[in-house]
Scaffold this motif. Structure first.
Motif, short mmCIF file in Angstrom:
data_model
loop_
_atom_site.label_atom_id
_atom_site.label_comp_id
_atom_site.label_asym_id
_atom_site.label_seq_id
_atom_site.Cartn_x
_atom_site.Cartn_y
_atom_site.Cartn_z
N UNK A 96 54.36 -16.03 42.26
CA UNK A 96 55.27 -15.93 43.40
C UNK A 96 56.73 -16.07 43.00
N UNK A 97 57.00 -16.66 41.84
CA UNK A 97 58.39 -16.78 41.39
C UNK A 97 58.42 -17.09 39.90
N UNK A 98 59.63 -17.09 39.33
CA UNK A 98 59.79 -17.47 37.94
C UNK A 98 59.63 -16.34 36.94
N UNK A 99 59.67 -15.09 37.40
CA UNK A 99 59.54 -13.96 36.47
C UNK A 99 60.44 -12.83 36.92
N UNK A 100 60.79 -11.98 36.00
CA UNK A 100 61.61 -10.81 36.29
C UNK A 100 60.90 -9.53 35.86
N UNK A 101 60.09 -9.61 34.79
CA UNK A 101 59.37 -8.44 34.27
C UNK A 101 57.96 -8.88 33.86
N UNK A 102 56.97 -8.07 34.24
CA UNK A 102 55.58 -8.32 33.87
C UNK A 102 54.97 -7.06 33.30
N UNK A 103 54.10 -7.24 32.30
CA UNK A 103 53.31 -6.11 31.81
C UNK A 103 51.94 -6.21 32.46
N UNK B 119 54.81 -8.73 50.47
CA UNK B 119 55.21 -9.38 51.72
C UNK B 119 55.16 -10.90 51.59
N UNK B 120 55.37 -11.39 50.38
CA UNK B 120 55.45 -12.82 50.10
C UNK B 120 54.21 -13.54 50.63
N UNK B 121 54.43 -14.60 51.40
CA UNK B 121 53.33 -15.45 51.87
C UNK B 121 52.66 -14.95 53.15
N UNK B 122 52.99 -13.75 53.58
CA UNK B 122 52.38 -13.20 54.79
C UNK B 122 51.12 -12.41 54.44
N UNK C 290 52.00 -8.50 60.44
CA UNK C 290 52.09 -9.52 59.39
C UNK C 290 52.12 -10.91 60.01
N UNK C 291 51.44 -11.85 59.37
CA UNK C 291 51.51 -13.24 59.79
C UNK C 291 51.49 -14.14 58.55
N UNK C 292 52.39 -15.12 58.51
CA UNK C 292 53.47 -15.34 59.48
C UNK C 292 54.48 -14.21 59.40
N UNK C 293 55.37 -14.12 60.42
CA UNK C 293 56.40 -13.09 60.36
C UNK C 293 57.06 -13.11 58.98
N UNK C 294 57.37 -11.93 58.49
CA UNK C 294 57.82 -11.78 57.10
C UNK C 294 58.98 -12.70 56.74
N UNK C 295 58.76 -13.61 55.77
CA UNK C 295 59.83 -14.49 55.32
C UNK C 295 60.77 -13.75 54.37
N UNK C 296 60.22 -12.77 53.64
CA UNK C 296 61.01 -11.95 52.72
C UNK C 296 60.13 -10.83 52.21
N UNK C 297 60.76 -9.85 51.61
CA UNK C 297 60.06 -8.77 50.92
C UNK C 297 60.63 -8.69 49.52
N UNK C 298 59.74 -8.72 48.52
CA UNK C 298 60.19 -8.53 47.14
C UNK C 298 59.99 -7.06 46.79
N UNK C 299 61.02 -6.43 46.23
CA UNK C 299 60.97 -5.02 45.83
C UNK C 299 60.91 -4.93 44.31
N UNK C 300 60.08 -4.00 43.84
CA UNK C 300 59.83 -3.85 42.41
C UNK C 300 60.07 -2.41 41.98
#
Length: 191
Positions: A113-120, A88-91, A162-172
């Protein structure tokens, strides 16, 4: 929320506002404890929970008015449904099961929070919680989890804030120890 989810019809937003004496002022962000208290109190409202139309296949939901400007949802979960891995990003947030039982699988690690596409993922980061009716939890920013109704016969209902209201959702997606960023959803994708 995913694009396969169906919003519940004919239920008004703001159906369960936080009592004025318990809600933080608009200048003060609600705490984890206040969000958890809100979702617990709301989940205990049997009339509200029963008012949510439950679909046989897709999840249903209605937006609620959460404390201190938070975003809140009442969500219905048909048997065998789930969210998939997401954050839920920064929420910060909290949720409680109101009916049935949900399972939460989560990662005990903070992802970049950013700059990656795949993590082990390292060994030992997986957490598993069974959340029967009345049980819930609060979580911090960038909390990666999936929520599931593993029942094959019973619907579940839950309350989320959620607070703050959801700015975005990252799906994995996840294959073994490999976590891959698949999609970033914006609020217009689920509201």
């Amino acid at each position: 929320m995913s694009s396969t989810t169906t919003p519940a019809p004919a239920t008004k937003p703001g159906a369960h506002p936080a009592p004025a004496d318990e809600a933080p002022t608009s200048a003060t962000a609600p705490t984890h404890a206040q969000l958890l208290d809100f979702v617990r109190r709301t989940a205990a409202d049997a009339e509200l929970v029963a008012s949510l139309p439950l679909a046989p296949e897709g999840r249903t939901w209605v937006r609620l008015e959460g404390p201190g400007g938070s975003e809140a949802w009442l969500i219905g979960w048909p048997p065998g449904t789930g969210t998939g891995w997401h954050d839920h990003a920064d929420s910060v947030g909290a949720f409680t099961t109101a009916q049935g039982e949900l399972t939460e699988n989560s990662l005990a690690v903070r992802l970049p929070s950013e700059g990656w596409k795949t993590l082990e993922l390292a060994a030992g980061v997986d957490r598993h919680r069974a959340l029967p009716a009345g049980r819930g939890r609060a979580f911090g920013t960038h909390h990666v989890h999936e929520v599931l109704n593993e029942s094959t016969t019973e619907h579940a209902v839950s309350v989320h804030a959620y607070y703050p209201p959801l700015p975005l959702i990252r799906r994995f997606s996840r294959t073994g120890a490999v976590l891959r960023l698949e999609q970033v959803e914006q609020p217009e994708d689920w509201q």
